[in-house]
Write a protein that holds these residues in place. Structure first.
Motif, mmCIF file in Angstrom:
data_model
loop_
_atom_site.group_PDB
_atom_site.id
_atom_site.type_symbol
_atom_site.label_atom_id
_atom_site.label_comp_id
_atom_site.label_asym_id
_atom_site.label_seq_id
_atom_site.Cartn_x
_atom_site.Cartn_y
_atom_site.Cartn_z
ATOM 1 N N ILE A 1 0.846 -1.200 0.000
ATOM 2 C CA ILE A 1 0.000 0.000 0.000
ATOM 3 C C ILE A 1 0.879 1.247 0.000
ATOM 4 O O ILE A 1 0.612 2.222 -0.718
ATOM 5 N N ASP A 2 1.935 1.215 0.785
ATOM 6 C CA ASP A 2 2.887 2.330 0.836
ATOM 7 C C ASP A 2 3.529 2.571 -0.526
ATOM 8 O O ASP A 2 3.861 3.704 -0.878
ATOM 9 N N GLN A 3 3.667 1.498 -1.319
ATOM 10 C CA GLN A 3 4.259 1.610 -2.653
ATOM 11 C C GLN A 3 3.249 2.068 -3.699
ATOM 12 O O GLN A 3 3.604 2.243 -4.864
ATOM 13 N N GLY A 4 1.996 2.244 -3.296
ATOM 14 C CA GLY A 4 1.001 2.770 -4.222
ATOM 15 C C GLY A 4 0.009 1.761 -4.746
ATOM 16 O O GLY A 4 -0.775 2.073 -5.658
ATOM 17 N N ILE A 5 0.004 0.539 -4.197
ATOM 18 C CA ILE A 5 -0.972 -0.471 -4.611
ATOM 19 C C ILE A 5 -2.128 -0.426 -3.615
ATOM 20 O O ILE A 5 -1.958 -0.792 -2.447
ATOM 21 N N PRO A 6 -3.321 0.014 -4.035
ATOM 22 C CA PRO A 6 -4.439 0.204 -3.096
ATOM 23 C C PRO A 6 -5.110 -1.121 -2.722
ATOM 24 O O PRO A 6 -6.071 -1.559 -3.362
#
Length: 313
Positions: free
Chosen positions: A88-93
Motif C-alpha cells: 500500500i505504501d508503494q502505491g498499490i491500493p
C-alpha cells in the motif's frame, strides 16, 4: 427415456453453472495446510453454494502472488499484514476483507544459544527470497542489530549446511522442516518475534480497491464461504487434513502427512485471538497501528497507513 434423462441432467448442469461468477484466488505460497480453509471451501462446495466458481492458483516459490493481482491474473490473494501495508505504501491500493491469522509465527533459529538477539550482531541470517521478511527487517533495525541477510527460496539447506549463523522460520513450516532434517534445539536457540513485541497478525485476504468497489457482493460471498471453510476445518481437522493431502498430491508437492498435520495444528491455533481464544476474522486497529509504529520508525514505511485505508471500500 434414457435420452430424456440425459438431456434433463445436462440442462440442470447448465442452469446450475449459469450465473456462476468466476474468481481466481492465489494464496501467497505453494500448496500446504496453511491454506486449509480455502481448500475446504472449494472441496465441500461452499464457494459453489455462494454462486462462485473459484479457481485456486498458487504462485511459484520465486514469484509472489502480488504480481498476479497487479496483472489481473488473480482477483483475490492472501498476504501477511506487514507485506500488505508495504505494498500500500508503494502505491498499490489493497483492501483487507478478512483477517484469518490473528498471531505471528515468525521466529529466529540460531545454531548457538542466545542470551539476547544482540548475540547475532554481525552474523549471517537466512530469510525468504520471495517476501514475508518486512517484519524481520524492521525488527532488526529497531533492535539495532546488524545482520547480513542471506535469501533462501524454500528450503532449509542454508541452515543445515551452516552457511548461515541463524535463519528466519515460520513455526508451522521451516521450523518443522529443520526438525525433520535432524536438527535438535534448546529453547535458548529460539527467539519468537511475538515475544519481543512483534505479535503482528499474518495472513489476511486482500483485493484491490477497484475490484472491491466493482464487485462488493462477490467479495462478500467469497469471504463468507472462506470463513465457513475455516470453521469446518477447525471442527474436522483430520478430514480437513485429507483434503490438504489431496491438494498437495495433485500439485506434486513433496511433503508428508505428519508435516501437514503439524502445520494444520499450528495454523488453527494462530487463527485464535490471543486475548479471547476465539476466531474473530477481524483485522484490529491496534495491529495496523503496531505495523505503522514499527515499520514507520525504522524507515520501511514512508507514511502512515490508516485503518480506514486498509479496510474500507
Amino acid at each position: 427415456m434414457y435420452r430424456l434423462k440425459l438431456i434433463a441432467i445436462l440442462l440442470f448442469s447448465c442452469l446450475m453453472s449459469y450465473g456462476q461468477e468466476d474468481i481466481v484466488f492465489s494464496p501467497q505460497w505453494t500448496p500446504q495446510a496453511q491454506f486449509v480453509g480455502y481448500y475446504v471451501a472449494e472441496a465441500k462446495g461452499f464457494y459453489k453454494d455462494m454462486g462462485l466458481n473459484v479457481q485456486i492458483v498458487h504462485p511459484s516459490a520465486s514469484n509472489p502472488c502480488i504480481n498476479r493481482l497487479k496483472s489481473g491474473s488473480s482477483q483475490i490473494i492472501t498476504l501477511q499484514l506487514p507485506t500488505a501495508m508495504h505494498y500500500i505504501d508503494q502505491g498499490i491500493p489493497l483492501k483487507n476483507v478478512l483477517q484469518v491469522l490473528q498471531n505471528n509465527s515468525q521466529m529466529i533459529v540460531s545454531h548457538k544459544p542466545l542470551k539476547s538477539i544482540h548475540d547475532l550482531d554481525g552474523k549471517k541470517v537466512g530469510t525468504w527470497y520471495v517476501g514475508f521478511s518486512e517484519l524481520a527487517y524492521a525488527m532488526a533495525r529497531q533492535q539495532k542489530v546488524e545482520w547480513e541477510w542471506v535469501p533462501f527460496i524454500q528450503h532449509v539447506n542454508l541452515y543445515v549446511s551452516k552457511a548461515v549463523d541463524a535463519t528466519m522460520a515460520q513455526s508451522y513450516n521451516e521450523f518443522f522442516q529443520l526438525k525433520l532434517a535432524g536438527q535438535r534445539f534448546q529453547d535458548s536457540q529460539l527467539i519468537y518475534l511475538a515475544d519481543i513485541g512483534c505479535n503482528i497478525p499474518e495472513d489476511g485476504i486482500y483485493v484491490t480497491a477497484d475490484y472491491y468497489k466493482a464487485h462488493p457482493h462477490t467479495v462478500d460471498k467469497f469471504v463468507r464461504a472462506s470463513r465457513q471453510g475455516w470453521e469446518w476445518a477447525a471442527s474436522h481437522p483430520e478430514e480437513a487434513l485429507d483434503i490438504v493431502m489431496d491438494v498437495v498430491r495433485k500439485n506434486g508437492v513433496k511433503t508428508n502427512r505428519p508435516a501437514q498435520r503439524w502445520m494444520l495444528k499450528q495454523i488453527l491455533e494462530l487463527t485464535n485471538d490471543h486475548k479471547t481464544g476465539k476466531r474473530t476474522y477481524r483485522l484490529e486497529p491496534e495491529a495496523v497501528n503496531l505495523v505503522n509504529q514499527l515499520m514507520g520508525e525504522t524507515g520501511y514505511l514512508n507514511r502512515t497507513i490508516t485503518y480506514k485505508e486498509i479496510t474500507e471500500p
